[in-house]
Write a protein that holds these residues in place. Structure first.
Motif, PDB file in Angstrom:
ATOM      1  N   TYR A  33       1.030  -1.241  -0.376  1.00 19.91           N
ATOM      2  CA  TYR A  33      -0.025  -0.003  -0.262  1.00 19.91           C
ATOM      3  C   TYR A  33       0.788   1.402   0.006  1.00 19.91           C
ATOM      4  O   TYR A  33       1.860   1.138   0.660  1.00 19.91           O
ATOM      5  CB  TYR A  33      -0.787   0.187   1.536  1.00 19.91           C
ATOM      6  N   TYR A  35       0.656   5.521   1.188  1.00 12.25           N
ATOM      7  CA  TYR A  35      -1.008   6.201   1.651  1.00 12.25           C
ATOM      8  C   TYR A  35       0.415   7.690   1.556  1.00 12.25           C
ATOM      9  O   TYR A  35       1.415   7.843   1.540  1.00 12.25           O
ATOM     10  CB  TYR A  35      -1.338   5.758   3.364  1.00 12.25           C
ATOM     11  N   GLN A  37      -0.135  11.708   3.617  1.00 12.44           N
ATOM     12  CA  GLN A  37      -0.044  12.700   4.627  1.00 12.44           C
ATOM     13  C   GLN A  37       0.204  13.809   4.914  1.00 12.44           C
ATOM     14  O   GLN A  37       1.435  14.292   4.736  1.00 12.44           O
ATOM     15  CB  GLN A  37      -0.007  12.489   6.706  1.00 12.44           C
ATOM     16  N   VAL A  43      -4.093  10.619   7.846  1.00  8.08           N
ATOM     17  CA  VAL A  43      -3.281   9.449   6.813  1.00  8.08           C
ATOM     18  C   VAL A  43      -4.209   9.467   5.405  1.00  8.08           C
ATOM     19  O   VAL A  43      -5.144   8.953   5.586  1.00  8.08           O
ATOM     20  CB  VAL A  43      -2.380   8.242   7.362  1.00  8.08           C
ATOM     21  N   PHE A  45      -5.122   7.109   2.244  1.00  8.95           N
ATOM     22  CA  PHE A  45      -5.122   5.667   0.912  1.00  8.95           C
ATOM     23  C   PHE A  45      -4.628   6.607  -0.375  1.00  8.95           C
ATOM     24  O   PHE A  45      -5.373   7.530  -0.825  1.00  8.95           O
ATOM     25  CB  PHE A  45      -6.074   4.861   1.792  1.00  8.95           C
ATOM     26  N   SER A  58      -7.246   4.606  -5.124  1.00  5.82           N
ATOM     27  CA  SER A  58      -8.271   6.585  -4.488  1.00  5.82           C
ATOM     28  C   SER A  58      -8.125   7.154  -5.505  1.00  5.82           C
ATOM     29  O   SER A  58      -7.346   7.336  -6.728  1.00  5.82           O
ATOM     30  CB  SER A  58      -7.870   7.137  -3.114  1.00  5.82           C
ATOM     31  N   MET A  89       3.952  13.537   3.374  1.00  5.57           N
ATOM     32  CA  MET A  89       5.217  12.345   3.582  1.00  5.57           C
ATOM     33  C   MET A  89       4.404  11.353   2.579  1.00  5.57           C
ATOM     34  O   MET A  89       2.790  10.680   3.082  1.00  5.57           O
ATOM     35  CB  MET A  89       4.914  12.641   5.127  1.00  5.57           C
ATOM     36  N   PHE A  91       3.834   7.393   2.567  1.00  6.69           N
ATOM     37  CA  PHE A  91       3.962   5.717   3.649  1.00  6.69           C
ATOM     38  C   PHE A  91       4.112   4.692   3.301  1.00  6.69           C
ATOM     39  O   PHE A  91       2.920   4.381   2.022  1.00  6.69           O
ATOM     40  CB  PHE A  91       3.297   6.185   4.854  1.00  6.69           C
ATOM     41  N   PHE A 108       3.488  -0.134   8.917  1.00  2.58           N
ATOM     42  CA  PHE A 108       4.197   1.562   8.640  1.00  2.58           C
ATOM     43  C   PHE A 108       5.359   1.605   8.084  1.00  2.58           C
ATOM     44  O   PHE A 108       6.430   1.084   8.938  1.00  2.58           O
ATOM     45  CB  PHE A 108       3.527   2.123   8.844  1.00  2.58           C
TER      46      PHE A 108
ATOM     47  N   TYR B  35      -3.381   3.414  15.481  1.00  2.00           N
ATOM     48  CA  TYR B  35      -1.837   2.886  15.415  1.00  2.00           C
ATOM     49  C   TYR B  35      -1.264   4.376  16.340  1.00  2.00           C
ATOM     50  O   TYR B  35      -1.991   5.774  16.660  1.00  2.00           O
ATOM     51  CB  TYR B  35      -1.493   3.685  14.027  1.00  2.00           C
ATOM     52  N   SER B  42       6.552   7.436  11.682  1.00  2.00           N
ATOM     53  CA  SER B  42       5.663   6.294  11.109  1.00  2.00           C
ATOM     54  C   SER B  42       4.975   6.041  11.948  1.00  2.00           C
ATOM     55  O   SER B  42       4.966   6.519  13.221  1.00  2.00           O
ATOM     56  CB  SER B  42       6.963   5.244  10.734  1.00  2.00           C
ATOM     57  N   LEU B  43       3.773   5.331  11.418  1.00  2.00           N
ATOM     58  CA  LEU B  43       3.249   4.956  12.267  1.00  2.00           C
ATOM     59  C   LEU B  43       2.904   3.199  12.848  1.00  2.00           C
ATOM     60  O   LEU B  43       3.272   2.851  12.189  1.00  2.00           O
ATOM     61  CB  LEU B  43       1.197   5.090  11.586  1.00  2.00           C
ATOM     62  N   GLU B  44       2.482   2.844  13.864  1.00  2.00           N
ATOM     63  CA  GLU B  44       2.883   2.131  14.881  1.00  2.00           C
ATOM     64  C   GLU B  44       2.219   1.717  15.258  1.00  2.00           C
ATOM     65  O   GLU B  44       0.974   2.146  15.449  1.00  2.00           O
ATOM     66  CB  GLU B  44       3.990   2.413  16.099  1.00  2.00           C
ATOM     67  N   PHE B  88      -4.165   7.321  15.705  1.00  2.00           N
ATOM     68  CA  PHE B  88      -4.867   7.547  14.704  1.00  2.00           C
ATOM     69  C   PHE B  88      -6.097   6.214  15.257  1.00  2.00           C
ATOM     70  O   PHE B  88      -5.421   5.111  15.343  1.00  2.00           O
ATOM     71  CB  PHE B  88      -3.814   7.428  13.890  1.00  2.00           C
ATOM     72  N   ARG B 102      -8.106  -1.017   1.975  1.00  2.00           N
ATOM     73  CA  ARG B 102      -7.276   0.161   2.287  1.00  2.00           C
ATOM     74  C   ARG B 102      -7.867   0.539   3.908  1.00  2.00           C
ATOM     75  O   ARG B 102      -9.234   0.015   4.212  1.00  2.00           O
ATOM     76  CB  ARG B 102      -8.498   0.826   1.414  1.00  2.00           C
ATOM     77  N   LEU B 103      -7.093   0.974   4.848  1.00  2.00           N
ATOM     78  CA  LEU B 103      -7.321   1.634   5.849  1.00  2.00           C
ATOM     79  C   LEU B 103      -8.157   3.584   5.619  1.00  2.00           C
ATOM     80  O   LEU B 103      -7.605   3.505   4.758  1.00  2.00           O
ATOM     81  CB  LEU B 103      -6.361   2.052   6.366  1.00  2.00           C
ATOM     82  N   PHE B 105      -8.644   6.315   8.143  1.00  2.00           N
ATOM     83  CA  PHE B 105      -7.599   7.183   9.160  1.00  2.00           C
ATOM     84  C   PHE B 105      -8.859   8.272   9.757  1.00  2.00           C
ATOM     85  O   PHE B 105      -9.965   8.822   8.467  1.00  2.00           O
ATOM     86  CB  PHE B 105      -6.280   7.764   8.889  1.00  2.00           C
ATOM     87  N   GLY B 106      -9.173   7.833  11.088  1.00  2.00           N
ATOM     88  CA  GLY B 106      -9.461   9.101  11.251  1.00  2.00           C
ATOM     89  C   GLY B 106      -8.415  10.131  11.461  1.00  2.00           C
ATOM     90  O   GLY B 106      -7.188  10.316  11.075  1.00  2.00           O
TER      91      GLY B 106
END
Lengths: 117, 115
Positions: A33, A35, A37, A43, A45, A58, A89, A91, A108, B35, B42-44, B88, B102-103, B105-106
């Motif tokens: 994927y 993404y 930001q 973030v 997609f 998308s 950014m 990802f 990620f 996350y 990055s996102l964990e 998130f 697909r994610l 996100f908020g």
């Protein structure tokens, strides 16, 4: 612990130039994927890729964008003619196959900060 | 179209206090993720919640899911400074196929824990 890696960490380019962002997925992952930001925003997609083809994209992912897995390891995102609003950014995320045939958690990479001048 | 809303968007709290972050989503979902993102990083992945009533805990964080209400919560117990980050939630649509992953996100909740 396996991790997703991305290069470069920061790319500065002039408007109208082409850029290629690279990702090395976790080795046994099958789903890839991209993404993005924009600074201070959520973030979003862009595209998902499985079995050497795009599985979903998308409305952001227009004709200026393309993805490929050229050598079976790297996963790339190309922006053909960058615009100022592409600054963000980016990802890469990858996932394996989880239970019940759903994809597993997406992991990620550290991101590539793209600055378009 | 799937919409994911978090609140609050900004949260400043003192060490030792408890608080809850809320995540609402607009359509049926198979999975919900939480996350963490540190500034410039990055996102964990913290939690994945798969079913109604699911509860997961890791340290001072506990996440739960109510699929009927389309609501997930992230509860922080006795906050410490190290928890300062943006959190998130992200939701996957119920398409039932591996391609539908697909994610969405908020907006994120920026948490600051003050000493």
């Amino acid at each position: 612990e396996p991790e997703v890696t991305q290069t470069p960490s920061h790319q500065v380019t002039q408007m109208g130039q082409e850029v290629i962002l690279r990702c090395v997925p976790i080795s046994n992952h099958l789903y890839f994927y991209w993404y993005r930001q924009i600074l201070g925003q959520k973030v979003e997609f862009l595209v998902s890729f499985y079995n050497n083809e795009i599985s979903e994209k998308s409305e952001i992912f227009d004709d200026q964008f393309s993805v490929e897995r050229p050598d079976g390891s790297n996963f790339t995102l190309k922006i053909r003619s960058t615009k100022l609003e592409d600054s963000a950014m980016y990802f890469c995320a990858t996932a394996g196959l989880g239970r019940l045939y759903f994809t597993d958690t997406q992991y990620f990479g550290p991101g590539t900060r793209l600055t378009v001048l | 179209e799937l919409k994911v809303e978090q609140n609050p968007l900004f949260l400043s709290m003192q060490e030792g206090k408890n608080y809850t972050i809320y995540c609402n989503y607009s359509t049926t979902s198979d999975r919900l993720y939480w996350y963490r993102q540190d500034p410039g990083k990055s996102l964990e992945s913290l939690f994945v919640l798969l079913s109604n009533g699911a509860v997961k805990q890791e340290g001072r964080l506990m996440a739960s899911l109510d699929t009927k209400a389309r609501l997930s919560t992230l509860h922080i117990t006795a906050a410490v400074h190290d928890l300062s980050a943006t959190y998130f939630c992200a939701v996957v649509l119920s398409l039932g196929e591996t391609s539908g992953s697909r994610l969405t996100f908020g907006e994120g909740t920026q948490l600051t824990v003050n000493p």
